[in-house]
Design a protein around this motif. Sequence first.
Motif, mmCIF file in Angstrom:
data_model
loop_
_atom_site.group_PDB
_atom_site.id
_atom_site.type_symbol
_atom_site.label_atom_id
_atom_site.label_comp_id
_atom_site.label_asym_id
_atom_site.label_seq_id
_atom_site.Cartn_x
_atom_site.Cartn_y
_atom_site.Cartn_z
ATOM 1 N N GLN A 69 55.556 36.795 42.361
ATOM 2 C CA GLN A 69 55.541 36.452 43.934
ATOM 3 C C GLN A 69 56.447 36.829 45.072
ATOM 4 N N ASN A 70 57.919 36.227 44.339
ATOM 5 C CA ASN A 70 58.902 36.675 45.466
ATOM 6 C C ASN A 70 58.912 37.767 45.684
ATOM 7 N N LEU A 71 59.000 38.000 43.794
ATOM 8 C CA LEU A 71 59.838 39.169 43.743
ATOM 9 C C LEU A 71 59.055 40.068 44.496
ATOM 10 N N ILE A 72 57.676 40.372 44.776
ATOM 11 C CA ILE A 72 57.187 41.983 45.085
ATOM 12 C C ILE A 72 56.116 40.733 47.153
ATOM 13 N N TYR A 73 57.135 40.307 47.352
ATOM 14 C CA TYR A 73 56.846 39.720 48.486
ATOM 15 C C TYR A 73 55.841 40.376 49.737
ATOM 16 N N SER A 74 56.982 41.418 49.698
ATOM 17 C CA SER A 74 57.284 42.667 50.674
ATOM 18 C C SER A 74 55.596 43.340 51.012
ATOM 19 N N SER A 75 55.354 43.689 49.725
ATOM 20 C CA SER A 75 53.955 44.763 49.516
ATOM 21 C C SER A 75 53.024 44.302 49.125
ATOM 22 N N GLY A 76 53.468 42.906 49.841
ATOM 23 C CA GLY A 76 51.606 41.824 50.729
ATOM 24 C C GLY A 76 50.174 41.939 49.519
ATOM 25 N N PHE A 77 49.380 40.736 49.809
ATOM 26 C CA PHE A 77 48.743 40.283 48.754
ATOM 27 C C PHE A 77 49.531 40.264 47.867
ATOM 28 N N TYR A 78 50.414 39.745 47.872
ATOM 29 C CA TYR A 78 51.257 38.978 46.732
ATOM 30 C C TYR A 78 50.747 38.031 44.962
ATOM 31 N N LYS A 79 49.714 37.027 45.840
ATOM 32 C CA LYS A 79 48.922 36.452 44.964
ATOM 33 C C LYS A 79 48.353 37.280 44.026
ATOM 34 N N VAL A 80 47.615 38.092 44.915
ATOM 35 C CA VAL A 80 46.497 38.795 43.647
ATOM 36 C C VAL A 80 47.719 40.117 43.923
ATOM 37 N N LYS A 81 48.888 40.543 44.031
ATOM 38 C CA LYS A 81 49.530 41.561 43.207
ATOM 39 C C LYS A 81 49.664 41.286 41.933
ATOM 40 N N SER A 82 50.420 40.132 42.448
ATOM 41 C CA SER A 82 51.377 39.695 40.684
ATOM 42 C C SER A 82 50.240 39.502 39.538
ATOM 43 N N LYS A 83 49.060 39.303 40.044
ATOM 44 C CA LYS A 83 47.675 39.338 38.625
ATOM 45 C C LYS A 83 47.490 39.499 37.990
ATOM 46 N N ARG A 84 47.465 40.978 38.756
ATOM 47 C CA ARG A 84 47.291 42.570 39.014
ATOM 48 C C ARG A 84 47.397 43.583 38.230
ATOM 49 N N LEU A 85 49.625 43.024 38.458
ATOM 50 C CA LEU A 85 50.811 43.247 37.684
ATOM 51 C C LEU A 85 50.921 42.971 35.967
ATOM 52 N N LYS A 86 50.648 41.453 36.154
ATOM 53 C CA LYS A 86 50.122 41.074 34.639
ATOM 54 C C LYS A 86 49.560 41.329 33.608
#
Length: 218
Positions: A69-86
Amino acid sequence: MLQIIFEILHDYYGEQNWWPANDPFEIVVGSILTQNTNWRNVEKSIDALKKADVLFPDQILQLTDDQLQNLIYSSGFYKVKSKRLKSVCRLLVNEFDGSVEKMQSYDLSELRQLLLDTNGIGPETADDILLYAVGKPVFIIDTYTKRIFSRVGIGPSGDQYSDWQEFIMSNISENVDAYGEFHAHIVALAKERCKVKPICVGCPIFAYCSYARRESST
């Protein structure tokens, strides 16, 4: 008419060489991160992943949620996107040994369903991955596509994603490069001219657009 518009936009904008990325997996990551944000923010997140040397499916899966989440923070909605990336990384590791290239040997419909069954991947994101990362002949439908061709005055009888996709693909020859370039041209036109409040004067497809001709006559 679609083929004519494709040729006009190709002549006007030239080769777009989409998707901007160094390798297929970077395209997959970008397709997730670009949801509901602009590309500049996505680039910042991808750069952060590269600097951390974790832009690989297995490496992303080894990160804690907080780290990702810290690494992708700038893309917004980082909590949701971290789950989707994984989720998509898990699919790649479990089904394709972590290799996007291995997806190429799969049937398009089977591969598309695998993606759609993955958390956070809808039709547009799935087709981003299929077209630009895997090289499958499928056309991406987005808000820009619907906006432009609704104003031109052409389109399917229905308004579902599948309706629009069938309409485009039945009128443009099946070709990965052509689909990729046409989609890129549509995005360019929507950002430059066919905005929510359009700039019709000087538009390369003015002569074919019902909306533009109607507005110019009032």
